[in-house]
Design a protein around this motif. Structure first.
Motif, PDB file in Angstrom:
ATOM      1  N   TYR A 272     -19.022 -31.509 -39.865  1.00 33.22           N
ATOM      2  CA  TYR A 272     -17.812 -30.900 -40.420  1.00 33.22           C
ATOM      3  C   TYR A 272     -17.406 -29.704 -39.565  1.00 33.22           C
ATOM      4  O   TYR A 272     -18.266 -28.996 -39.009  1.00 33.22           O
ATOM      5  CB  TYR A 272     -18.066 -30.452 -41.859  1.00 33.22           C
ATOM      6  CG  TYR A 272     -18.467 -31.576 -42.779  1.00 33.22           C
ATOM      7  CD1 TYR A 272     -17.513 -32.338 -43.441  1.00 33.22           C
ATOM      8  CD2 TYR A 272     -19.812 -31.906 -42.955  1.00 33.22           C
ATOM      9  CE1 TYR A 272     -17.887 -33.388 -44.273  1.00 33.22           C
ATOM     10  CE2 TYR A 272     -20.190 -32.955 -43.789  1.00 33.22           C
ATOM     11  CZ  TYR A 272     -19.219 -33.693 -44.442  1.00 33.22           C
ATOM     12  OH  TYR A 272     -19.588 -34.730 -45.268  1.00 33.22           O
TER      13      TYR A 272
ATOM     14  N   ALA B   6     -20.694 -36.835 -39.887  1.00 35.54           N
ATOM     15  CA  ALA B   6     -21.191 -36.569 -41.240  1.00 35.54           C
ATOM     16  C   ALA B   6     -21.934 -37.788 -41.776  1.00 35.54           C
ATOM     17  O   ALA B   6     -21.485 -38.928 -41.629  1.00 35.54           O
ATOM     18  CB  ALA B   6     -20.030 -36.220 -42.155  1.00 35.54           C
TER      19      ALA B   6
ATOM     20  N   ALA C 277     -11.095 -34.909 -45.699  1.00 38.01           N
ATOM     21  CA  ALA C 277     -10.811 -33.657 -45.006  1.00 38.01           C
ATOM     22  C   ALA C 277      -9.708 -32.890 -45.724  1.00 38.01           C
ATOM     23  O   ALA C 277      -9.082 -33.398 -46.672  1.00 38.01           O
ATOM     24  CB  ALA C 277     -10.420 -33.943 -43.560  1.00 38.01           C
TER      25      ALA C 277
ATOM     26  N   GLU D 205     -17.509 -26.602 -34.874  1.00 42.24           N
ATOM     27  CA  GLU D 205     -18.372 -27.260 -35.850  1.00 42.24           C
ATOM     28  C   GLU D 205     -19.066 -26.193 -36.680  1.00 42.24           C
ATOM     29  O   GLU D 205     -19.517 -25.178 -36.142  1.00 42.24           O
ATOM     30  CB  GLU D 205     -19.390 -28.144 -35.135  1.00 42.24           C
ATOM     31  CG  GLU D 205     -18.896 -29.545 -34.811  1.00 42.24           C
ATOM     32  CD  GLU D 205     -17.736 -29.576 -33.821  1.00 42.24           C
ATOM     33  OE1 GLU D 205     -16.875 -30.464 -33.922  1.00 42.24           O
ATOM     34  OE2 GLU D 205     -17.674 -28.711 -32.941  1.00 42.24           O
TER      35      GLU D 205
ATOM     36  N   SER E 138     -13.342 -33.659 -39.880  1.00 43.24           N
ATOM     37  CA  SER E 138     -14.614 -34.190 -39.399  1.00 43.24           C
ATOM     38  C   SER E 138     -14.868 -33.715 -37.979  1.00 43.24           C
ATOM     39  O   SER E 138     -13.945 -33.426 -37.217  1.00 43.24           O
ATOM     40  CB  SER E 138     -14.601 -35.720 -39.460  1.00 43.24           C
ATOM     41  OG  SER E 138     -13.549 -36.261 -38.679  1.00 43.24           O
TER      42      SER E 138
ATOM     43  N   MET F  50     -15.449 -30.511 -48.173  1.00 42.94           N
ATOM     44  CA  MET F  50     -15.256 -31.817 -47.560  1.00 42.94           C
ATOM     45  C   MET F  50     -16.498 -32.676 -47.806  1.00 42.94           C
ATOM     46  O   MET F  50     -17.604 -32.147 -47.938  1.00 42.94           O
ATOM     47  CB  MET F  50     -14.984 -31.666 -46.070  1.00 42.94           C
ATOM     48  CG  MET F  50     -13.690 -30.910 -45.762  1.00 42.94           C
ATOM     49  SD  MET F  50     -13.236 -30.954 -44.024  1.00 42.94           S
ATOM     50  CE  MET F  50     -14.477 -29.883 -43.289  1.00 42.94           C
TER      51      MET F  50
ATOM     52  N   ASN G 237      -9.241 -28.259 -41.617  1.00 42.66           N
ATOM     53  CA  ASN G 237     -10.680 -28.503 -41.743  1.00 42.66           C
ATOM     54  C   ASN G 237     -10.879 -30.008 -41.730  1.00 42.66           C
ATOM     55  O   ASN G 237     -10.196 -30.732 -42.472  1.00 42.66           O
ATOM     56  CB  ASN G 237     -11.206 -27.880 -43.036  1.00 42.66           C
ATOM     57  CG  ASN G 237     -10.751 -26.448 -43.197  1.00 42.66           C
ATOM     58  OD1 ASN G 237     -11.304 -25.529 -42.627  1.00 42.66           O
ATOM     59  ND2 ASN G 237      -9.676 -26.245 -43.979  1.00 42.66           N
TER      60      ASN G 237
ATOM     61  N   SER H 149     -21.925 -33.490 -47.884  1.00 43.88           N
ATOM     62  CA  SER H 149     -20.774 -32.635 -48.146  1.00 43.88           C
ATOM     63  C   SER H 149     -21.031 -31.266 -47.539  1.00 43.88           C
ATOM     64  O   SER H 149     -22.173 -30.894 -47.270  1.00 43.88           O
ATOM     65  CB  SER H 149     -20.509 -32.497 -49.653  1.00 43.88           C
ATOM     66  OG  SER H 149     -21.555 -31.796 -50.295  1.00 43.88           O
TER      67      SER H 149
ATOM     68  N   VAL I 200     -14.566 -39.361 -43.760  1.00 43.08           N
ATOM     69  CA  VAL I 200     -14.699 -38.040 -44.368  1.00 43.08           C
ATOM     70  C   VAL I 200     -13.405 -37.692 -45.108  1.00 43.08           C
ATOM     71  O   VAL I 200     -12.306 -37.977 -44.628  1.00 43.08           O
ATOM     72  CB  VAL I 200     -14.990 -36.985 -43.283  1.00 43.08           C
ATOM     73  CG1 VAL I 200     -14.780 -35.567 -43.794  1.00 43.08           C
ATOM     74  CG2 VAL I 200     -16.392 -37.173 -42.729  1.00 43.08           C
TER      75      VAL I 200
ATOM     76  N   GLY J 151     -12.000 -38.817 -40.182  1.00 46.78           N
ATOM     77  CA  GLY J 151     -11.624 -38.258 -41.470  1.00 46.78           C
ATOM     78  C   GLY J 151     -10.202 -38.595 -41.855  1.00 46.78           C
ATOM     79  O   GLY J 151      -9.362 -38.907 -41.003  1.00 46.78           O
TER      80      GLY J 151
END
Length: 301
Positions: free
Chosen positions: A184, A280, A155, A203, A273, A144, A271, A285, A153, A120
């Motif tokens: 995420y 992801a 983030a 997670e 990946s 995200m 926050n 999302s 990603v 990310g």
């Protein structure tokens, strides 16, 4: 990276004693083994933003996001005086500019250091916004996402400025993952100088956990709560000299005394990946909503 005429005296004494017992009952909750477990110092368990000081903590931030909206794009131009209490995002204005900062666009998330297939990059300008839910509740939304082309990603890590570079304190928020997808996670943390305290972490497809990495190394403290990210929860960290305690909905889920930080650290609502499980998927999302944030300094008494 990643929170008390003589014949009338006897009844009065009995009443006071009952009151003290009731207060003691409110300040602890039972553990599974029957022993008392300390409760959140502010008893912050409900839906309403707690206001005011509590115990040894005095409140320095009380944010319910019921003020002005911040559309996508507001958390932009954040590369100013980074990682200091003077950091700011040029795209914000008013109290949000005064109270909030975010990791600037282009900073890489933790997955980049772990050799993950999906990594990310922080993009606060297209992941963080503030607005009203359908029920009128003000919320910070952290959405995200991963581009359709399979790039990194997008983030988000946001930082309350009032408690940047502060030693000790209490840190609370009410959160819920309102859109779920694999890949995420969150790791809200204090870290620096070989010290790290993480809560909530995990997670989003799993459960809320806390970790303590003692200063200077040593076995990490691991404190699973069993609570699902997709339900509303109040999470709190209480950091005092020689102690760090973690709470979910007022229930203590962890406590450590090993080499607890004694230096100023910032609270980062990070926050990013995922570090475990599948990455992801392209075009996916996920969203975390925050309905309030409260933070407190320590040691005013």
């Amino acid at each position: 990276m990643g929170s008390h005429a003589a014949p009338n005296r006897r009844p009065r004494i009995l009443f006071v004693s009952f009151g003290l017992l009731l207060l003691a009952a409110l300040l602890v909750v039972p553990r599974a083994d029957g022993a008392p477990r300390p409760a959140d110092a502010c008893r912050a368990t409900g839906t309403e933003l707690p206001r005011g000081d509590c115990g040894p903590f005095w409140q320095v931030l009380a944010e319910d996001f019921n003020g002005d909206d911040v559309p996508l794009g507001g958390f932009s131009d954040c590369d100013h005086r980074v990682d200091t209490s003077a950091a700011y995002c040029g795209g914000l204005s008013g109290t949000y500019r005064d109270n909030w900062w975010a990791y600037p666009t282009g900073w890489r998330d933790t997955a980049n250091e772990r050799g993950r297939d999906v990594v990310g990059v922080y993009h606060p300008e297209d992941t963080v916004s503030v607005g009203r839910a359908e029920n009128g509740d003000g919320r910070m939304r952290i959405r995200m996402w991963r581009p359709e082309d399979g790039g990194p990603v997008h983030a988000a890590a946001v930082v309350p400025r009032a408690v940047m570079q502060m030693a000790y304190g209490k840190y609370s928020a009410r959160i819920k993952v309102t859109r779920l997808a694999p890949g995420y996670k969150s790791a809200w943390l204090h870290y620096g100088g070989g010290c790290e305290m993480d809560h909530p972490e995990g997670e989003w497809t799993g459960t809320i956990t806390a970790f303590h990495h003692p200063c200077g190394g040593g076995e990490q403290g691991y404190y699973p709560s069993g609570d699902d990210w997709t339900e509303w929860h109040t999470v709190s960290t209480e950091w005092t000299p020689g102690h760090v305690r973690f709470f979910v909905d007022g229930r203590q889920t962890g406590h450590d005394t090993r080499n607890v930080p004694d230096r100023p650290l910032s609270w980062v609502l990070q926050n990013e990946s995922a570090l475990e499980g599948p990455g992801a998927a392209p075009g996916s999302s996920a969203e975390l909503d925050v309905t309030w944030v409260a933070a407190y300094a320590y040691g005013w008494k």
